[in-house]
Design an enzyme around this catalytic site. Structure first.
Site, PDB file in Angstrom:
ATOM      1  N   ASP A 120       0.816  -1.208   0.000  1.00 23.28           N
ATOM      2  CA  ASP A 120       0.000   0.000   0.000  1.00 23.28           C
ATOM      3  C   ASP A 120       0.851   1.260   0.000  1.00 23.28           C
ATOM      4  O   ASP A 120       0.439   2.297  -0.520  1.00 23.28           O
ATOM      5  CB  ASP A 120      -0.929   0.001   1.215  1.00 23.28           C
ATOM      6  CG  ASP A 120      -2.031  -1.051   1.100  1.00 23.28           C
ATOM      7  OD1 ASP A 120      -2.226  -1.587  -0.004  1.00 23.28           O
ATOM      8  OD2 ASP A 120      -2.694  -1.326   2.119  1.00 23.28           O
ATOM      9  N   ALA A 133      -5.454   2.094   8.576  1.00 25.11           N
ATOM     10  CA  ALA A 133      -4.010   2.315   8.676  1.00 25.11           C
ATOM     11  C   ALA A 133      -3.662   2.710  10.112  1.00 25.11           C
ATOM     12  O   ALA A 133      -3.999   2.005  11.047  1.00 25.11           O
ATOM     13  CB  ALA A 133      -3.579   3.379   7.663  1.00 25.11           C
ATOM     14  N   SER A 143      -4.677   1.222  14.295  1.00 25.80           N
ATOM     15  CA  SER A 143      -3.802   0.819  15.394  1.00 25.80           C
ATOM     16  C   SER A 143      -4.050   1.633  16.647  1.00 25.80           C
ATOM     17  O   SER A 143      -3.707   1.201  17.754  1.00 25.80           O
ATOM     18  CB  SER A 143      -2.331   0.932  14.975  1.00 25.80           C
ATOM     19  OG  SER A 143      -1.954   2.281  14.794  1.00 25.80           O
TER      20      SER A 143
END
Length: 273
Positions: free
Chosen positions: A58, A173, A177
């Site tokens: 990515d 992304a 997290s």
């Protein structure tokens, strides 16, 4: 090696192959003068392009979006990485996929971009992000105080390791997290997620795409600003970033619909549960 093979094939088919300057060495092929003559490395490499092909994960697509600087040229991602949320085809499918795309047999999935205006010492610069803009503590500091305004109205001051302003694409992304929600990538929204907040209010906010978010340093502790993983600068008291949806989108090549739930099941191994 894969990039060189694809470039050689495209050159033989009569196409002009271009690469950005930093990647020119990957296509060096002294044994093939025809290929060398087709490789164009320069700052204007994206002018007149029909298709951008990325080889990697990515991150390679994020870099392509940066290099295109808002130009809505189709991007086809070939996955040489692990997760590959954004990439469309496997390496062994690359040649046939490129042929289909150049023949016009493909779909486009538009992804929202985040427009970030960074003001440091009175000077403003503009950046586009497919995933996110981040303002967070430097390694020398503990937490930072970040004042947030929404559409010109003061909201609150966060004491945290940082704040993430993400697009729906970026919800899987860095924001993921930091325990932010997962948003279908085709939606339009801004996601404001605190990183390790030191305060009772620790929730992420999902806001309308046209919302104008202003994040500014409140206090003497500096913070680093990054856009799609690229560190731009360190900001101090009074410096700010403003984020909203860009008026342009990233155009990702697809071959049929990418079902959101299927991507999640594949990437997180949910089929086995």
């Amino acid at each position: 090696m894969h990039a060189r093979d694809l470039a050689r094939w495209l050159s033989a088919e009569g196409h002009e192959v271009r690469v950005p300057p930093d990647d020119a060495s990957t296509l060096t092929d002294t044994g093939n003068a025809a290929l060398d003559s087709q490789v164009v490395a320069g700052p204007q490499f994206c002018e007149g392009l029909d298709l951008v092909v990325t080889l990697g994960g990515d991150g390679s697509i994020l870099r392509a979006v940066e290099l295109l600087a808002g130009k809505e040229i189709p991007i086809l991602g070939v996955n040489h990485g692990r997760l590959g949320y954004l990439t469309e085809v496997a390496p062994d499918e690359a040649q046939s996929a490129i042929a289909r795309a150049l023949g016009g047999s493909y779909d486009i999935e538009e992804r929202m971009l985040v427009r970030t205006e960074l003001t440091v010492a009175g000077k403003t610069s503009t950046h586009l992000a497919l995933n996110e803009a981040v303002i967070e503590r430097t390694s020398e500091a503990n937490t930072v105080r970040l004042a947030v305004s929404i559409d010109g109205e003061f909201f609150t001051t966060y004491a945290a390791d940082g704040l993430i302003v993400a697009s729906p694409t970026g919800s899987t992304a860095y924001a993921f997290s930091a325990r932010g929600p997962i948003i279908d990538a085709t939606h339009r929204a801004l996601l404001l997620t605190p990183v390790a907040p030191h305060m009772p209010f620790d929730r992420a906010l999902v806001l309308a795409a046209e919302t104008r978010l202003r994040l500014s340093i409140d206090g003497h502790r500096p913070a680093a600003v990054s856009v799609d993983g690229r560190r731009l600068t360190v900001v101090g008291d009074g410096d700010a970033i403003e984020c909203t949806a860009a008026d342009r989108t990233a155009h990702l090549v697809t071959f049929g619909p990418r079902r959101f739930q299927r991507v999640l099941k594949a990437k997180f191994g949910l089929n086995d549960r």
